[in-house]
Scaffold this motif. Sequence first.
Motif, PDB file in Angstrom:
ATOM      1  N   THR A   1       0.342  32.711  -3.482  1.00 33.58           N
ATOM      2  CA  THR A   1      -0.313  31.469  -3.075  1.00 33.58           C
ATOM      3  C   THR A   1      -0.636  30.552  -4.225  1.00 33.58           C
ATOM      4  O   THR A   1      -1.227  29.509  -4.040  1.00 33.58           O
ATOM      5  CB  THR A   1      -1.621  31.809  -2.341  1.00 33.58           C
ATOM      6  OG1 THR A   1      -2.458  32.583  -3.221  1.00 33.58           O
ATOM      7  CG2 THR A   1      -1.335  32.607  -1.089  1.00 33.58           C
ATOM      8  N   GLY A   2      -0.283  30.931  -5.468  1.00 31.91           N
ATOM      9  CA  GLY A   2      -0.630  30.107  -6.605  1.00 31.91           C
ATOM     10  C   GLY A   2      -2.016  30.442  -7.099  1.00 31.91           C
ATOM     11  O   GLY A   2      -2.800  31.067  -6.420  1.00 31.91           O
ATOM     12  N   GLY A   3      -2.341  30.013  -8.328  1.00 31.95           N
ATOM     13  CA  GLY A   3      -3.622  30.380  -8.905  1.00 31.95           C
ATOM     14  C   GLY A   3      -4.280  29.205  -9.586  1.00 31.95           C
ATOM     15  O   GLY A   3      -3.790  28.083  -9.555  1.00 31.95           O
ATOM     16  N   PRO A   4      -5.434  29.436 -10.199  1.00 36.89           N
ATOM     17  CA  PRO A   4      -6.191  28.357 -10.824  1.00 36.89           C
ATOM     18  C   PRO A   4      -5.485  27.790 -12.039  1.00 36.89           C
ATOM     19  O   PRO A   4      -4.862  28.520 -12.801  1.00 36.89           O
ATOM     20  CB  PRO A   4      -7.502  29.042 -11.222  1.00 36.89           C
ATOM     21  CG  PRO A   4      -7.129  30.486 -11.382  1.00 36.89           C
ATOM     22  CD  PRO A   4      -6.077  30.739 -10.353  1.00 36.89           C
ATOM     23  N   SER A   5      -5.564  26.494 -12.220  1.00 39.35           N
ATOM     24  CA  SER A   5      -4.975  25.868 -13.396  1.00 39.35           C
ATOM     25  C   SER A   5      -5.891  24.816 -14.001  1.00 39.35           C
ATOM     26  O   SER A   5      -5.644  24.354 -15.104  1.00 39.35           O
ATOM     27  CB  SER A   5      -3.639  25.213 -13.030  1.00 39.35           C
ATOM     28  OG  SER A   5      -3.828  24.210 -12.048  1.00 39.35           O
ATOM     29  N   ARG A   6      -6.954  24.435 -13.294  1.00 36.19           N
ATOM     30  CA  ARG A   6      -7.883  23.407 -13.763  1.00 36.19           C
ATOM     31  C   ARG A   6      -9.293  23.960 -13.847  1.00 36.19           C
ATOM     32  O   ARG A   6      -9.643  24.933 -13.171  1.00 36.19           O
ATOM     33  CB  ARG A   6      -7.859  22.205 -12.815  1.00 36.19           C
ATOM     34  CG  ARG A   6      -6.483  21.573 -12.640  1.00 36.19           C
ATOM     35  CD  ARG A   6      -6.058  20.783 -13.858  1.00 36.19           C
ATOM     36  NE  ARG A   6      -4.654  20.378 -13.776  1.00 36.19           N
ATOM     37  CZ  ARG A   6      -4.051  19.608 -14.693  1.00 36.19           C
ATOM     38  NH1 ARG A   6      -4.734  19.181 -15.737  1.00 36.19           N
ATOM     39  NH2 ARG A   6      -2.780  19.301 -14.573  1.00 36.19           N
ATOM     40  N   VAL A   7     -10.106  23.311 -14.661  1.00 38.09           N
ATOM     41  CA  VAL A   7     -11.493  23.740 -14.827  1.00 38.09           C
ATOM     42  C   VAL A   7     -12.217  23.774 -13.490  1.00 38.09           C
ATOM     43  O   VAL A   7     -13.000  24.691 -13.213  1.00 38.09           O
ATOM     44  CB  VAL A   7     -12.213  22.806 -15.818  1.00 38.09           C
ATOM     45  CG1 VAL A   7     -13.720  23.018 -15.775  1.00 38.09           C
ATOM     46  CG2 VAL A   7     -11.680  23.026 -17.233  1.00 38.09           C
ATOM     47  N   GLY A   8     -11.941  22.796 -12.634  1.00 40.23           N
ATOM     48  CA  GLY A   8     -12.594  22.745 -11.332  1.00 40.23           C
ATOM     49  C   GLY A   8     -12.301  23.944 -10.455  1.00 40.23           C
ATOM     50  O   GLY A   8     -13.075  24.241  -9.541  1.00 40.23           O
ATOM     51  N   ASP A   9     -11.210  24.667 -10.747  1.00 38.58           N
ATOM     52  CA  ASP A   9     -10.851  25.845  -9.957  1.00 38.58           C
ATOM     53  C   ASP A   9     -11.725  27.051 -10.283  1.00 38.58           C
ATOM     54  O   ASP A   9     -11.864  27.956  -9.464  1.00 38.58           O
ATOM     55  CB  ASP A   9      -9.382  26.230 -10.194  1.00 38.58           C
ATOM     56  CG  ASP A   9      -8.414  25.141  -9.763  1.00 38.58           C
ATOM     57  OD1 ASP A   9      -8.733  24.417  -8.805  1.00 38.58           O
ATOM     58  OD2 ASP A   9      -7.349  25.011 -10.391  1.00 38.58           O
ATOM     59  N   VAL A  10     -12.272  27.091 -11.495  1.00 40.37           N
ATOM     60  CA  VAL A  10     -12.969  28.298 -11.933  1.00 40.37           C
ATOM     61  C   VAL A  10     -14.433  28.074 -12.296  1.00 40.37           C
ATOM     62  O   VAL A  10     -15.180  29.027 -12.502  1.00 40.37           O
ATOM     63  CB  VAL A  10     -12.249  28.942 -13.152  1.00 40.37           C
ATOM     64  CG1 VAL A  10     -10.822  29.326 -12.788  1.00 40.37           C
ATOM     65  CG2 VAL A  10     -12.265  28.008 -14.353  1.00 40.37           C
ATOM     66  N   MET A  11     -14.870  26.835 -12.390  1.00 38.49           N
ATOM     67  CA  MET A  11     -16.232  26.554 -12.860  1.00 38.49           C
ATOM     68  C   MET A  11     -17.283  27.049 -11.867  1.00 38.49           C
ATOM     69  O   MET A  11     -17.019  27.221 -10.673  1.00 38.49           O
ATOM     70  CB  MET A  11     -16.420  25.055 -13.094  1.00 38.49           C
ATOM     71  CG  MET A  11     -16.473  24.223 -11.831  1.00 38.49           C
ATOM     72  SD  MET A  11     -16.644  22.462 -12.205  1.00 38.49           S
ATOM     73  CE  MET A  11     -16.869  21.770 -10.552  1.00 38.49           C
ATOM     74  N   THR A  12     -18.485  27.251 -12.358  1.00 33.57           N
ATOM     75  CA  THR A  12     -19.635  27.581 -11.533  1.00 33.57           C
ATOM     76  C   THR A  12     -20.307  26.274 -11.120  1.00 33.57           C
ATOM     77  O   THR A  12     -20.755  25.514 -11.973  1.00 33.57           O
ATOM     78  CB  THR A  12     -20.639  28.455 -12.305  1.00 33.57           C
ATOM     79  OG1 THR A  12     -19.980  29.649 -12.731  1.00 33.57           O
ATOM     80  CG2 THR A  12     -21.835  28.801 -11.444  1.00 33.57           C
ATOM     81  N   ARG A  13     -20.346  26.029  -9.812  1.00 28.96           N
ATOM     82  CA  ARG A  13     -20.879  24.742  -9.342  1.00 28.96           C
ATOM     83  C   ARG A  13     -22.408  24.721  -9.280  1.00 28.96           C
ATOM     84  O   ARG A  13     -23.017  23.681  -9.470  1.00 28.96           O
ATOM     85  CB  ARG A  13     -20.293  24.406  -7.969  1.00 28.96           C
ATOM     86  CG  ARG A  13     -18.791  24.149  -8.026  1.00 28.96           C
ATOM     87  CD  ARG A  13     -18.228  23.665  -6.711  1.00 28.96           C
ATOM     88  NE  ARG A  13     -16.794  23.407  -6.842  1.00 28.96           N
ATOM     89  CZ  ARG A  13     -16.275  22.263  -7.269  1.00 28.96           C
ATOM     90  NH1 ARG A  13     -17.073  21.266  -7.590  1.00 28.96           N
ATOM     91  NH2 ARG A  13     -14.964  22.109  -7.365  1.00 28.96           N
TER      92      ARG A  13
END
Length: 224
Positions: free
Chosen positions: A12-24
């Motif tokens: 399904t694809g994975g994270p590539s940007r900061v917004g994908d992994v950051m703590t909101r």
Amino acid sequence: MTARQPAEQAGTGGPSRVGDVMTRAAVAVGRTALFKDIVARMEQWNVSALPVLEGDGRVVGVVSEADLLPKEEFRDSDPDRMTQRRRLGDLAKAGGVTAEDLMSTPAVTVHADATLAEAARIMALKRVKRLPVVTAEGVLEGVVSRGDLLKVFLRDDRELADEIRREVLDVLFPAPVEPLHVVVVDGVVTLTGKVTDGTRIPLAVRMVRGVEGVVGVDCYLAEG
């Protein structure tokens, strides 16, 4: 840890940007936060640094453990003149009481659409462990840590294999001499098969290394 099985199926694809992994749900303090409150909040949330915000949520600085330590270092010492000149900033922080006195400013920040590689580069160059993630107006959106960036290496081997086949091999070698195979085990990629244009093999290896989550590449592609 149990090794994963080789993967060649679609993902399904994975994270590539900061917004994908950051703590909101980022923990932050205001300019007037007191020294002890800052320490208590770091302890409570197990973080090494806190963004300092204006009333509108705009990041104006960051207060870290390094900003707090001078108070202990110089608590009962009488530094000589050379130390006073060399450590003027630290001495000022040693007398600080609020976040505004203690924070490092301007804050080192990153945008949510930055790549993980860009965020990692900023952390390395600025020697920080966490970056506030801000909007174009400087308003806090979240926080990204070194640990968050490492999450990309948890991508499933099947996802990696599918992306490599789709984004690299099918693009560079649309008509191979014989079928090309991608096997991924624990993030290590093995490429095998024969291609018509061997000059593209080094490019393929570079592109595979650039896929988020790849740990290493073993290439056995050959020109047929």
